[in-house]
Design a protein around this motif. Structure first.
Motif, PDB file in Angstrom:
ATOM      1  N   VAL B  74     -10.967  -9.466 -13.823  1.00 29.31           N
ATOM      2  CA  VAL B  74     -10.187 -10.630 -13.406  1.00 29.31           C
ATOM      3  C   VAL B  74     -10.205 -10.653 -11.886  1.00 29.31           C
ATOM      4  O   VAL B  74      -9.292 -10.178 -11.230  1.00 29.31           O
ATOM      5  CB  VAL B  74      -8.752 -10.565 -13.941  1.00 29.31           C
ATOM      6  CG1 VAL B  74      -8.009 -11.858 -13.632  1.00 29.31           C
ATOM      7  CG2 VAL B  74      -8.760 -10.325 -15.428  1.00 29.31           C
ATOM      8  N   LEU B  76      -9.583 -12.409  -8.831  1.00 26.80           N
ATOM      9  CA  LEU B  76      -8.895 -13.589  -8.299  1.00 26.80           C
ATOM     10  C   LEU B  76      -9.031 -13.631  -6.781  1.00 26.80           C
ATOM     11  O   LEU B  76      -8.255 -14.270  -6.099  1.00 26.80           O
ATOM     12  CB  LEU B  76      -7.411 -13.554  -8.675  1.00 26.80           C
ATOM     13  CG  LEU B  76      -7.083 -13.554 -10.156  1.00 26.80           C
ATOM     14  CD1 LEU B  76      -5.586 -13.474 -10.372  1.00 26.80           C
ATOM     15  CD2 LEU B  76      -7.622 -14.802 -10.823  1.00 26.80           C
ATOM     16  N   ALA B 128     -11.585   4.266  -8.810  1.00 23.89           N
ATOM     17  CA  ALA B 128     -11.094   5.568  -8.367  1.00 23.89           C
ATOM     18  C   ALA B 128      -9.641   5.790  -8.760  1.00 23.89           C
ATOM     19  O   ALA B 128      -9.264   6.900  -9.124  1.00 23.89           O
ATOM     20  CB  ALA B 128     -11.252   5.674  -6.844  1.00 23.89           C
ATOM     21  N   PHE B 129      -8.818   4.743  -8.687  1.00 23.69           N
ATOM     22  CA  PHE B 129      -7.385   4.953  -8.910  1.00 23.69           C
ATOM     23  C   PHE B 129      -6.817   4.091 -10.030  1.00 23.69           C
ATOM     24  O   PHE B 129      -5.603   4.015 -10.182  1.00 23.69           O
ATOM     25  CB  PHE B 129      -6.610   4.643  -7.620  1.00 23.69           C
ATOM     26  CG  PHE B 129      -7.115   5.393  -6.430  1.00 23.69           C
ATOM     27  CD1 PHE B 129      -7.056   6.785  -6.393  1.00 23.69           C
ATOM     28  CD2 PHE B 129      -7.669   4.727  -5.358  1.00 23.69           C
ATOM     29  CE1 PHE B 129      -7.536   7.474  -5.303  1.00 23.69           C
ATOM     30  CE2 PHE B 129      -8.146   5.418  -4.262  1.00 23.69           C
ATOM     31  CZ  PHE B 129      -8.089   6.800  -4.238  1.00 23.69           C
ATOM     32  N   ALA B 130      -7.671   3.435 -10.791  1.00 25.18           N
ATOM     33  CA  ALA B 130      -7.213   2.600 -11.908  1.00 25.18           C
ATOM     34  C   ALA B 130      -6.202   1.548 -11.450  1.00 25.18           C
ATOM     35  O   ALA B 130      -5.238   1.258 -12.150  1.00 25.18           O
ATOM     36  CB  ALA B 130      -6.618   3.453 -13.025  1.00 25.18           C
ATOM     37  N   MET B 131      -6.398   1.004 -10.253  1.00 27.53           N
ATOM     38  CA  MET B 131      -5.508  -0.060  -9.796  1.00 27.53           C
ATOM     39  C   MET B 131      -6.036  -1.396 -10.293  1.00 27.53           C
ATOM     40  O   MET B 131      -7.196  -1.731 -10.074  1.00 27.53           O
ATOM     41  CB  MET B 131      -5.425  -0.057  -8.266  1.00 27.53           C
ATOM     42  CG  MET B 131      -4.691   1.156  -7.716  1.00 27.53           C
ATOM     43  SD  MET B 131      -5.090   1.481  -6.002  1.00 27.53           S
ATOM     44  CE  MET B 131      -4.279   0.114  -5.194  1.00 27.53           C
ATOM     45  N   ASP B 132      -5.176  -2.163 -10.952  1.00 34.38           N
ATOM     46  CA  ASP B 132      -5.575  -3.416 -11.573  1.00 34.38           C
ATOM     47  C   ASP B 132      -6.202  -4.368 -10.559  1.00 34.38           C
ATOM     48  O   ASP B 132      -5.577  -4.690  -9.562  1.00 34.38           O
ATOM     49  CB  ASP B 132      -4.342  -4.086 -12.181  1.00 34.38           C
ATOM     50  CG  ASP B 132      -4.530  -4.294 -13.651  1.00 34.38           C
ATOM     51  OD1 ASP B 132      -5.695  -4.491 -14.041  1.00 34.38           O
ATOM     52  OD2 ASP B 132      -3.550  -4.241 -14.393  1.00 34.38           O
ATOM     53  N   PHE B 134      -6.657  -7.385 -10.683  1.00 33.94           N
ATOM     54  CA  PHE B 134      -6.124  -8.735 -10.572  1.00 33.94           C
ATOM     55  C   PHE B 134      -5.033  -8.812  -9.488  1.00 33.94           C
ATOM     56  O   PHE B 134      -4.963  -9.782  -8.747  1.00 33.94           O
ATOM     57  CB  PHE B 134      -5.726  -9.262 -11.964  1.00 33.94           C
ATOM     58  CG  PHE B 134      -4.297  -9.550 -12.205  1.00 33.94           C
ATOM     59  CD1 PHE B 134      -3.712 -10.685 -11.672  1.00 33.94           C
ATOM     60  CD2 PHE B 134      -3.537  -8.714 -12.994  1.00 33.94           C
ATOM     61  CE1 PHE B 134      -2.390 -10.955 -11.932  1.00 33.94           C
ATOM     62  CE2 PHE B 134      -2.221  -8.992 -13.248  1.00 33.94           C
ATOM     63  CZ  PHE B 134      -1.653 -10.113 -12.714  1.00 33.94           C
ATOM     64  N   ILE B 135      -4.231  -7.756  -9.357  1.00 37.14           N
ATOM     65  CA  ILE B 135      -3.258  -7.755  -8.260  1.00 37.14           C
ATOM     66  C   ILE B 135      -3.933  -7.374  -6.943  1.00 37.14           C
ATOM     67  O   ILE B 135      -3.650  -7.957  -5.902  1.00 37.14           O
ATOM     68  CB  ILE B 135      -2.096  -6.800  -8.575  1.00 37.14           C
ATOM     69  CG1 ILE B 135      -1.325  -7.322  -9.779  1.00 37.14           C
ATOM     70  CG2 ILE B 135      -1.158  -6.687  -7.394  1.00 37.14           C
ATOM     71  CD1 ILE B 135      -0.226  -6.437 -10.248  1.00 37.14           C
ATOM     72  N   VAL B 136      -4.861  -6.398  -7.015  1.00 38.66           N
ATOM     73  CA  VAL B 136      -5.508  -5.929  -5.787  1.00 38.66           C
ATOM     74  C   VAL B 136      -6.249  -7.073  -5.095  1.00 38.66           C
ATOM     75  O   VAL B 136      -6.082  -7.289  -3.891  1.00 38.66           O
ATOM     76  CB  VAL B 136      -6.477  -4.767  -6.101  1.00 38.66           C
ATOM     77  CG1 VAL B 136      -7.280  -4.411  -4.865  1.00 38.66           C
ATOM     78  CG2 VAL B 136      -5.709  -3.554  -6.590  1.00 38.66           C
ATOM     79  N   LEU B 138      -5.746 -10.229  -5.350  1.00 42.26           N
ATOM     80  CA  LEU B 138      -4.780 -11.191  -4.811  1.00 42.26           C
ATOM     81  C   LEU B 138      -4.229 -10.734  -3.471  1.00 42.26           C
ATOM     82  O   LEU B 138      -4.135 -11.512  -2.520  1.00 42.26           O
ATOM     83  CB  LEU B 138      -3.607 -11.320  -5.782  1.00 42.26           C
ATOM     84  CG  LEU B 138      -3.718 -12.379  -6.846  1.00 42.26           C
ATOM     85  CD1 LEU B 138      -2.578 -12.247  -7.822  1.00 42.26           C
ATOM     86  CD2 LEU B 138      -3.676 -13.742  -6.204  1.00 42.26           C
ATOM     87  N   MET B 139      -3.829  -9.451  -3.406  1.00 41.65           N
ATOM     88  CA  MET B 139      -3.251  -8.945  -2.167  1.00 41.65           C
ATOM     89  C   MET B 139      -4.307  -8.932  -1.062  1.00 41.65           C
ATOM     90  O   MET B 139      -4.018  -9.218   0.097  1.00 41.65           O
ATOM     91  CB  MET B 139      -2.679  -7.539  -2.370  1.00 41.65           C
ATOM     92  CG  MET B 139      -1.508  -7.493  -3.322  1.00 41.65           C
ATOM     93  SD  MET B 139      -0.134  -8.476  -2.708  1.00 41.65           S
ATOM     94  CE  MET B 139       0.312  -9.411  -4.146  1.00 41.65           C
ATOM     95  N   PHE B 142      -4.565 -12.161   0.945  1.00 41.87           N
ATOM     96  CA  PHE B 142      -3.639 -12.336   2.062  1.00 41.87           C
ATOM     97  C   PHE B 142      -4.100 -11.499   3.259  1.00 41.87           C
ATOM     98  O   PHE B 142      -4.056 -11.938   4.404  1.00 41.87           O
ATOM     99  CB  PHE B 142      -2.226 -11.924   1.650  1.00 41.87           C
ATOM    100  CG  PHE B 142      -1.615 -12.838   0.634  1.00 41.87           C
ATOM    101  CD1 PHE B 142      -1.092 -14.062   1.017  1.00 41.87           C
ATOM    102  CD2 PHE B 142      -1.579 -12.486  -0.703  1.00 41.87           C
ATOM    103  CE1 PHE B 142      -0.522 -14.915   0.095  1.00 41.87           C
ATOM    104  CE2 PHE B 142      -1.011 -13.332  -1.641  1.00 41.87           C
ATOM    105  CZ  PHE B 142      -0.489 -14.543  -1.250  1.00 41.87           C
ATOM    106  N   ILE B 143      -4.549 -10.282   2.953  1.00 34.27           N
ATOM    107  CA  ILE B 143      -4.953  -9.387   4.034  1.00 34.27           C
ATOM    108  C   ILE B 143      -6.176  -9.953   4.759  1.00 34.27           C
ATOM    109  O   ILE B 143      -6.239  -9.960   5.994  1.00 34.27           O
ATOM    110  CB  ILE B 143      -5.210  -7.981   3.474  1.00 34.27           C
ATOM    111  CG1 ILE B 143      -3.889  -7.402   2.942  1.00 34.27           C
ATOM    112  CG2 ILE B 143      -5.786  -7.065   4.536  1.00 34.27           C
ATOM    113  CD1 ILE B 143      -4.020  -6.111   2.190  1.00 34.27           C
TER     114      ILE B 143
END
Lengths: 296, 345
Positions: B74, B76, B128-132, B134-136, B138-139, B142-143
């Protein structure tokens, strides 16, 4: 000392909209809805708050309009995702886009401005001095004198923890997410519970929106929710919906949000300080995954 | 495919009908409004070419979202990847001095890399860290936005400008106009054809689609699901980056404040209405481009605010997506009834 007070108040101010939206999101989370429409609900709430406050000359009616606007969004979500069985994720994306489009269109159509609308006629939500605590020297300054919505948010958090874990509705709510078929077969339609969870979510997001446009500042700007709905969704996911956890995470984000305002005068370019809340979200996601891995 | 086209056409017509209702309630004339919209986007020479040029970033970000969603990830992050791609092309265009024949491909490459870097970061965090993602992603949007704003405000700021922007890139990197259509359209069409070939004719596209539909099935069938995940993220990031690079090279020839902001969610929106199909993405990209292009003329002629189009687009998305589900249910019901009759007879 003043620095401390400044930071604490900036933290509370930044945390409030995220806390409210995340508490709303936690109801839909427990009901088993993948609800990403908080961003849109908040934005519509913020717009309707200004609309109500400006034309009805009352901040209270502004808040009511904000809630009503968010409820209309929830109604659309119910129509598409619950009734017509459209994918929840797609419905959420479409609703968020709809919110951005609708508010920019109406901003232009009603107020005849582009970008942002501000006017002396917009009534802001007043600050509240807590009757007893305000007199106490240190605590008074720390705890009293915030915007009314801040205290509402606190109340909502306590209430939601009670409702979710201690009432029949809460049990059914968690049942709808845990095993919808089981709940439905015991005589309580899961879809009804889901609709109620969306209504609660909309009320919370409406309040959060009203806080953004009538409390935080006194204007409506295009896309002013600026990702707060997404951050609150992250907060919900990080603590698996627990209201107390959400309160802590929101305060943390509030702290970083406050830091953004705080560092504006410093030598770090504002573009980098503005990144802080989003970077903080990434860091918290990272910590969450590390903790999860350790548990496994 | 026929079902898709039918539900798409019906959905778009229904959305236009809802839009007409909104216009009528506001006291505008729907016929005149839609007339102006079409006049300024499709039925005038300059309008049509502008529509086609405007479709370049829409279709490319749409393809990026479509391929990602169809294959599982996903992603985004098209807005952020577009910005980073544009930044890559700008950097090369500003500091590398080569003849056009080398500089244009180099800029394109830089934009691909810029986008892929940004989506690759998300892919890395996921692996590496199983961070979703879809949120990553999105953030990271902005960055990227704030990072680009910093770059054009401080290190690459054009001192002669009043708002943050870079100096114009070297003229050798400008994409020429072919008649009245910018050459960036050719690159977009080429990318779309390659995407179509990969997704519907290539083996990797088949693997990706299977993974998107059922990753367990794909893994047991022998697909390298994790490697494919990274590949899809890189490819889709590169596509969004290409959109940014072409915008710089074909359009204002410099990185201007707010670049890409108008296209932020359009790619995702187009992928969603097109239900992640390549040809659908192409067609809806043209449709949305026509709407956005016509909006300007519509505002001039009928005084309907151009923002009306934003509402209309979102209504199209909602109605088409919901209509597809409902129509499929109707089709299924009809098919069942026919089968029942056959087995009874």
């Amino acid at each position: 000392m003043n620095v401390l007070f400044g930071l604490v108040s900036a933290m509370v101010v930044g945390a409030t909209p995220i806390l409210l939206a995340a508490i709303g999101g936690t109801f839909t989370f427990y009901a088993g809805i993948f609800n990403i429409a908080m961003e849109g609900m908040m934005l519509v709430g913020a717009f309707c708050a200004v609309l109500g406050s400006f034309f009805l000359h009352s901040w209270f009616l502004g808040i009511l309009c904000a809630v009503a606007g968010a409820l209309i969004m929830a109604g659309i979500f119910v129509l598409f995702a619950v009734r017509l069985h459209t994918d929840e994720f797609l419905t959420g994306i479409a609703l968020n886009l709809f919110a951005v489009g609708l508010t920019t269109f109406l901003l232009r159509d009603i107020f005849h401005v582009k970008g942002a609308f501000t006017d002396a006629g917009i009534r802001a939500i007043p600050a509240v001095k807590l009757p007893l605590i305000d007199g106490i020297p240190f605590l008074g300054r720390l705890l009293s004198g915030y915007n009314a919505i801040v205290y509402v948010a606190l109340l909502v958090t306590v209430l939601s923890a009670f409702v979710i874990f201690r009432t029949r509705f809460g049990l059914r709510l968690r049942g709808a997410g845990y095993n919808a078929a089981c709940l439905s077969s015991s005589g309580v339609p899961a879809s009804t519970i889901r609709i109620w969870s969306l209504i609660v979510c909309a009320v919370c997001c409406g309040l959060a929106g009203a806080y953004l446009s009538l409390g935080y500042v006194r204007l409506f700007a295009e896309n002013m929710s600026a990702g707060r709905g997404w951050i609150s969704l992250t907060a919900v996911i990080l603590v698996s919906g627990n209201p107390w956890g959400i309160a802590i995470i929101s305060l943390l984000f509030g702290f970083f949000d406050g830091l953004t305002v705080f560092l504006q005068g410093s030598r770090i370019p504002t573009q980098f300080t503005a990144m802080i809340p989003y970077v903080a979200t990434l860091v918290s996601l990272y910590l969450y995954s590390v903790r999860k891995r350790r548990q496994a | 495919m026929r079902k898709q086209a039918l539900s798409g056409i019906l959905g778009v017509l229904a959305a236009f009908a809802i839009g007409a209702l909104v216009l009528a309630l506001q006291g505008f004339n729907p016929v005149a409004t839609y007339g102006a919209l079409l006049q300024y986007s499709l039925f005038s020479g300059s309008g049509f070419t502008a529509t086609v040029t405007r479709a370049v970033p829409l279709i490319l970000t749409g393809l990026s979202a479509s391929i990602a969603f169809a294959s599982g990830p996903v992603n985004l992050g098209q807005p952020g990847q577009l910005v980073m791609g544009a930044l890559g092309a700008t950097l090369v265009g500003l500091f590398v001095h080569l003849p056009s024949a080398f500089l244009v491909p180099l800029c394109i490459l830089a934009s691909l890399l810029g986008g892929a870097l940004w989506s690759g970061l998300a892919a890395l965090l996921k692996r590496a860290f199983a961070m979703d993602e879809f949120i990553v992603t999105l953030m990271l949007n902005f960055i990227a936005d704030y990072f680009a704003l910093w770059v054009i405000t401080y290190p690459l700021f054009d001192p002669s400008a009043s708002t943050p922007m870079t100096r114009p890139i070297s003229t050798a990197a400008w994409l020429p106009d072919l008649g009245s259509v910018n050459t960036s359209v050719l690159f977009m069409v080429l990318a779309a054809v390659v995407c179509w070939l990969i997704m519907s004719r290539g083996r990797s596209g088949y693997e990706w689609r299977m993974t998107g539909q059922n990753s367990l099935f794909a893994r047991i069938g022998g697909c390298k699901v994790n490697a494919n995940y990274v590949r899809v993220m890189l490819v889709t990031g590169a596509l969004a980056g290409l959109a940014g690079g072409l915008m710089i090279m074909g359009g204002p020839h410099r990185f201007v404040k707010g670049l890409g902001a108008n296209y932020a969610w359009d790619g995702i929106m187009i992928a969603v209405v097109a239900s992640n199909g390549i040809s659908g993405t192409f067609l809806y990209g043209l449709l949305f481009s026509a709407l956005q292009q016509g909006a300007i003329g519509m505002e001039l002629v009928t005084a309907v605010p151009s923002e009306f189009i934003d509402v209309l687009q979102a209504v199209i998305v909602l109605v088409v997506v919901a209509g597809r589900v409902s129509l499929n249910m109707v089709f299924d019901r009809l098919a069942t009834r026919r089968k029942l009759k056959e087995s009874a007879g």
